[in-house]
Motif scaffolding. Sequence first.
Motif, PDB file in Angstrom:
ATOM      1  N   LEU A  59      58.133  61.998  49.831  1.00 30.93           N
ATOM      2  CA  LEU A  59      56.815  62.611  49.849  1.00 30.93           C
ATOM      3  C   LEU A  59      56.604  63.504  48.628  1.00 30.93           C
ATOM      4  O   LEU A  59      55.523  63.521  48.040  1.00 30.93           O
ATOM      5  CB  LEU A  59      56.647  63.428  51.133  1.00 30.93           C
ATOM      6  CG  LEU A  59      55.319  64.132  51.316  1.00 30.93           C
ATOM      7  CD1 LEU A  59      54.195  63.125  51.539  1.00 30.93           C
ATOM      8  CD2 LEU A  59      55.411  65.104  52.472  1.00 30.93           C
ATOM      9  N   LEU A  60      57.641  64.212  48.229  1.00 31.21           N
ATOM     10  CA  LEU A  60      57.521  65.191  47.148  1.00 31.21           C
ATOM     11  C   LEU A  60      57.546  64.591  45.750  1.00 31.21           C
ATOM     12  O   LEU A  60      56.960  65.156  44.827  1.00 31.21           O
ATOM     13  CB  LEU A  60      58.635  66.235  47.277  1.00 31.21           C
ATOM     14  CG  LEU A  60      58.597  67.080  48.549  1.00 31.21           C
ATOM     15  CD1 LEU A  60      59.819  67.958  48.630  1.00 31.21           C
ATOM     16  CD2 LEU A  60      57.316  67.896  48.624  1.00 31.21           C
ATOM     17  N   VAL A  61      58.216  63.450  45.565  1.00 33.47           N
ATOM     18  CA  VAL A  61      58.361  62.955  44.189  1.00 33.47           C
ATOM     19  C   VAL A  61      57.885  61.523  43.939  1.00 33.47           C
ATOM     20  O   VAL A  61      57.763  61.130  42.788  1.00 33.47           O
ATOM     21  CB  VAL A  61      59.818  63.080  43.675  1.00 33.47           C
ATOM     22  CG1 VAL A  61      60.265  64.528  43.653  1.00 33.47           C
ATOM     23  CG2 VAL A  61      60.763  62.209  44.465  1.00 33.47           C
ATOM     24  N   THR A  74      54.181  71.266  44.031  1.00 39.51           N
ATOM     25  CA  THR A  74      55.115  72.385  44.109  1.00 39.51           C
ATOM     26  C   THR A  74      55.436  72.609  45.585  1.00 39.51           C
ATOM     27  O   THR A  74      54.710  72.156  46.462  1.00 39.51           O
ATOM     28  CB  THR A  74      54.550  73.682  43.486  1.00 39.51           C
ATOM     29  OG1 THR A  74      53.327  74.022  44.127  1.00 39.51           O
ATOM     30  CG2 THR A  74      54.310  73.514  41.998  1.00 39.51           C
ATOM     31  N   VAL A  75      56.527  73.320  45.834  1.00 34.59           N
ATOM     32  CA  VAL A  75      56.974  73.570  47.208  1.00 34.59           C
ATOM     33  C   VAL A  75      57.214  75.061  47.367  1.00 34.59           C
ATOM     34  O   VAL A  75      57.755  75.721  46.479  1.00 34.59           O
ATOM     35  CB  VAL A  75      58.267  72.787  47.515  1.00 34.59           C
ATOM     36  CG1 VAL A  75      58.692  73.006  48.958  1.00 34.59           C
ATOM     37  CG2 VAL A  75      58.091  71.312  47.227  1.00 34.59           C
ATOM     38  N   THR A  76      56.821  75.581  48.513  1.00 33.40           N
ATOM     39  CA  THR A  76      57.047  76.983  48.818  1.00 33.40           C
ATOM     40  C   THR A  76      57.451  77.117  50.286  1.00 33.40           C
ATOM     41  O   THR A  76      57.288  76.184  51.057  1.00 33.40           O
ATOM     42  CB  THR A  76      55.774  77.828  48.515  1.00 33.40           C
ATOM     43  OG1 THR A  76      56.079  79.202  48.660  1.00 33.40           O
ATOM     44  CG2 THR A  76      54.627  77.451  49.404  1.00 33.40           C
ATOM     45  N   LEU A  86      66.944  69.486  49.378  1.00 30.80           N
ATOM     46  CA  LEU A  86      66.355  69.412  48.038  1.00 30.80           C
ATOM     47  C   LEU A  86      67.391  69.734  46.956  1.00 30.80           C
ATOM     48  O   LEU A  86      67.454  69.051  45.926  1.00 30.80           O
ATOM     49  CB  LEU A  86      65.157  70.356  47.954  1.00 30.80           C
ATOM     50  CG  LEU A  86      64.276  70.216  46.730  1.00 30.80           C
ATOM     51  CD1 LEU A  86      63.709  68.809  46.600  1.00 30.80           C
ATOM     52  CD2 LEU A  86      63.139  71.230  46.798  1.00 30.80           C
ATOM     53  N   ARG A  87      68.205  70.734  47.184  1.00 26.42           N
ATOM     54  CA  ARG A  87      69.259  71.073  46.211  1.00 26.42           C
ATOM     55  C   ARG A  87      70.270  69.933  46.078  1.00 26.42           C
ATOM     56  O   ARG A  87      70.703  69.612  44.972  1.00 26.42           O
ATOM     57  CB  ARG A  87      69.969  72.362  46.601  1.00 26.42           C
ATOM     58  CG  ARG A  87      69.159  73.588  46.282  1.00 26.42           C
ATOM     59  CD  ARG A  87      69.953  74.870  46.427  1.00 26.42           C
ATOM     60  NE  ARG A  87      69.168  75.981  45.935  1.00 26.42           N
ATOM     61  CZ  ARG A  87      69.022  77.125  46.567  1.00 26.42           C
ATOM     62  NH1 ARG A  87      69.615  77.323  47.728  1.00 26.42           N
ATOM     63  NH2 ARG A  87      68.272  78.083  46.057  1.00 26.42           N
ATOM     64  N   THR A  88      70.642  69.318  47.188  1.00 29.84           N
ATOM     65  CA  THR A  88      71.579  68.188  47.151  1.00 29.84           C
ATOM     66  C   THR A  88      70.968  67.025  46.377  1.00 29.84           C
ATOM     67  O   THR A  88      71.632  66.403  45.541  1.00 29.84           O
ATOM     68  CB  THR A  88      71.966  67.753  48.577  1.00 29.84           C
ATOM     69  OG1 THR A  88      72.582  68.875  49.237  1.00 29.84           O
ATOM     70  CG2 THR A  88      72.920  66.575  48.560  1.00 29.84           C
ATOM     71  N   ALA A  89      69.706  66.727  46.643  1.00 28.67           N
ATOM     72  CA  ALA A  89      69.027  65.639  45.921  1.00 28.67           C
ATOM     73  C   ALA A  89      68.952  65.931  44.426  1.00 28.67           C
ATOM     74  O   ALA A  89      69.150  65.031  43.601  1.00 28.67           O
ATOM     75  CB  ALA A  89      67.630  65.423  46.490  1.00 28.67           C
ATOM     76  N   ALA A  90      68.708  67.177  44.063  1.00 29.62           N
ATOM     77  CA  ALA A  90      68.646  67.550  42.646  1.00 29.62           C
ATOM     78  C   ALA A  90      69.997  67.353  41.957  1.00 29.62           C
ATOM     79  O   ALA A  90      70.059  66.912  40.812  1.00 29.62           O
ATOM     80  CB  ALA A  90      68.187  68.997  42.499  1.00 29.62           C
ATOM     81  N   GLU A  91      71.086  67.649  42.670  1.00 33.60           N
ATOM     82  CA  GLU A  91      72.426  67.457  42.109  1.00 33.60           C
ATOM     83  C   GLU A  91      72.783  65.973  41.996  1.00 33.60           C
ATOM     84  O   GLU A  91      73.361  65.540  40.997  1.00 33.60           O
ATOM     85  CB  GLU A  91      73.471  68.157  42.976  1.00 33.60           C
ATOM     86  CG  GLU A  91      73.453  69.659  42.886  1.00 33.60           C
ATOM     87  CD  GLU A  91      74.435  70.300  43.858  1.00 33.60           C
ATOM     88  OE1 GLU A  91      75.436  69.644  44.224  1.00 33.60           O
ATOM     89  OE2 GLU A  91      74.194  71.451  44.254  1.00 33.60           O
ATOM     90  N   GLU A  97      62.785  64.260  39.691  1.00 35.66           N
ATOM     91  CA  GLU A  97      62.190  65.583  39.468  1.00 35.66           C
ATOM     92  C   GLU A  97      62.431  66.584  40.593  1.00 35.66           C
ATOM     93  O   GLU A  97      61.681  67.534  40.755  1.00 35.66           O
ATOM     94  CB  GLU A  97      60.694  65.417  39.225  1.00 35.66           C
ATOM     95  CG  GLU A  97      60.393  64.618  37.976  1.00 35.66           C
ATOM     96  CD  GLU A  97      58.920  64.625  37.646  1.00 35.66           C
ATOM     97  OE1 GLU A  97      58.163  65.415  38.224  1.00 35.66           O
ATOM     98  OE2 GLU A  97      58.528  63.835  36.789  1.00 35.66           O
ATOM     99  N   PHE A  98      63.490  66.410  41.364  1.00 39.51           N
ATOM    100  CA  PHE A  98      63.755  67.337  42.460  1.00 39.51           C
ATOM    101  C   PHE A  98      64.021  68.753  41.968  1.00 39.51           C
ATOM    102  O   PHE A  98      63.568  69.721  42.577  1.00 39.51           O
ATOM    103  CB  PHE A  98      64.937  66.856  43.302  1.00 39.51           C
ATOM    104  CG  PHE A  98      64.696  65.555  44.011  1.00 39.51           C
ATOM    105  CD1 PHE A  98      63.731  65.448  44.990  1.00 39.51           C
ATOM    106  CD2 PHE A  98      65.431  64.437  43.687  1.00 39.51           C
ATOM    107  CE1 PHE A  98      63.503  64.257  45.654  1.00 39.51           C
ATOM    108  CE2 PHE A  98      65.216  63.233  44.338  1.00 39.51           C
ATOM    109  CZ  PHE A  98      64.251  63.145  45.319  1.00 39.51           C
ATOM    110  N   ALA A  99      64.741  68.897  40.878  1.00 36.68           N
ATOM    111  CA  ALA A  99      65.126  70.232  40.400  1.00 36.68           C
ATOM    112  C   ALA A  99      63.910  71.095  40.072  1.00 36.68           C
ATOM    113  O   ALA A  99      63.943  72.305  40.290  1.00 36.68           O
ATOM    114  CB  ALA A  99      66.038  70.114  39.181  1.00 36.68           C
TER     115      ALA A  99
END
Length: 112
Positions: A59-61, A74-76, A86-91, A97-99
Amino acid sequence: MNVTTLIDATSATIIPHGEIDHTTLPKLRAVVAALPRDVAEVVWDLKDTPFIDTAGLHLLVDPPPADVPPRRATVTGMQSQPLRVLRTAAELFPTLEFARLLPEARQHEAAA
């Protein structure tokens, strides 16, 4: 799932109330598709979302369908489980573009 949508000029804040998974993903995509075409930014406020799975990441990317204009996301308000996902996906997927969605990325942007 209930969803609150707030529109302010060219920005929309979407607040899902409940978990984001493959069952709720179609409704959330429909909410985004129904936004006015001049909305250029979508803020996902996840304060009422205790859980996301890979559907939330998509959904986010994921790029929008051809008939929906591209919008900056953006996410808040992330609770601990969505933030951890989200942090795991970014790693694991640094080329996606997760980071840029992480709170620390927004703090870095604000300082620049």
